[in-house]
Design a protein around this motif. Structure first.
Motif: not given
Length: 328
Positions: A283-296
């Motif tokens: 959950r913690n890593k997803a909260a940080l990385m999901v916006p970056a993946v979505a932006s990409g």
């Protein structure tokens, strides 16, 4: 003498910092921002004269481009725009939501009903575009000026940058539209580029001209029913506890696939499933990385449109394609 002067200045600055607590520092920052922002403020006469000059140009040019749009319709649009623009800028500042499209619909219904059956549809759509553009830019400018205020940027520099960007848009915008128009089948209800908003606004213009009699049978009853469902669903999401409220569907998300087709719903479903699994794993890593993946993903999909347009112009088809078509 020089050393003594430096020492005195140092002591004065030290005493000045001691007079202010940490709570006063944000206030001082705001005062400094206000001072910088107001130092290069734009004169009022420039705004008034610029608006009048652009209004005169629009009154002359737009009726030449669209014969159905009379010159006095353009004047009405430019008279409506300042009041609506102020309301939109104020609302956008409070909610961070630009409601220019809704204000444009006001002009659409007014001009469509006024122009009548002969030219009401075109006049309503053109007037809607005028008012929407004027009202939208008011909120956008307030956002930009607020950013300039926070970053100690000169308002004059921002206005010059806006003018340069607008001039570039006058060239790039039509070229981009023509590229899309020639490369893709824009407006085809069975193709990938359905342009749903074009159909929606055209139907609203027809509605403004002909009234409710232009609607299909039972259309109003369906609108009333689903409007009530949307209100109830939103109330349930807000009033129920998060444990149960999060399972109530969002009416806005449910309505989007009806406009753009099932492919959008599949994309959203796959993305939501990936995010759900990622949250289950970390959950913690997803909260940080999901916006970056979505932006990409969004950026990559947007950048691919240009090569896709070139391939379409060259009559090169993809090796495989998934589409949704009616069976009867």
């Amino acid at each position: 003498m020089h050393v003594r002067r430096v020492f005195v200045i140092y002591v004065d600055n030290l005493l000045g910092f001691m007079l202010f607590s940490d709570e006063d520092i944000p206030v001082l920052d705001d005062l400094h921002r206000n001072e910088v922002f107001m130092k290069d403020s734009l004169p009022s006469w420039l705004a008034y004269s610029g608006y009048v000059a652009l209004s005169v140009a629009a009154v002359i040019i737009i009726p030449m481009m669209f014969r159905e749009m009379k010159w006095y319709y353009v004047i009405i649009a430019y008279l409506l725009a300042p009041a609506l623009g102020f309301c939109n800028a104020y609302g956008a500042g409070l909610t961070d939501i630009n409601m220019a499209y809704n204000y444009g619909k006001v002009a659409l219904f007014i001009l469509a009903a006024w122009a009548g059956k002969d030219s009401g549809v075109v006049a309503g759509l053109v007037g809607c575009g005028l008012v929407k553009s004027l009202v939208s830019i008011s909120a956008d400018l307030m956002h930009d000026f607020k950013t300039g205020h926070l970053t100690l940027t000169s308002p004059r520099s921002m206005l010059i940058a806006q003018a340069i960007g607008t001039a570039m848009g006058c060239i790039i915008g039509p070229l981009t539209f023509m590229l899309f128009y020639k490369a893709f089948d824009i407006g085809n209800p069975e193709g990938p580029w359905k342009a749903p908003y074009a159909l929606i606004y055209r139907n609203m213009a027809i509605l403004g001209v002909e009234g409710f009699s232009a609607l299909p049978q039972h259309c109003l009853q369906l609108c009333y029913g689903f409007f009530g469902f949307a209100v109830v669903a939103n109330l349930m999401r807000d009033l129920l506890s998060p444990k149960y409220g999060r399972w109530v569907p969002l009416p806005m998300a449910m309505g989007v696939p009806f406009l753009v087709g099932a492919s959008f719903a599949i994309d959203m479903c796959v993305g939501s499933l990936v995010v759900f699994v990622w949250n289950m794993m970390d959950r913690n890593k997803a909260a940080l990385m999901v916006p970056a993946v979505a932006s990409g993903l969004i950026c990559g999909d947007g950048l691919w449109i240009f090569p896709s347009a070139l391939l379409a112009l060259a009559k090169i088809s993809p090796p495989f394609c998934m589409a949704f078509r009616p069976t009867h």
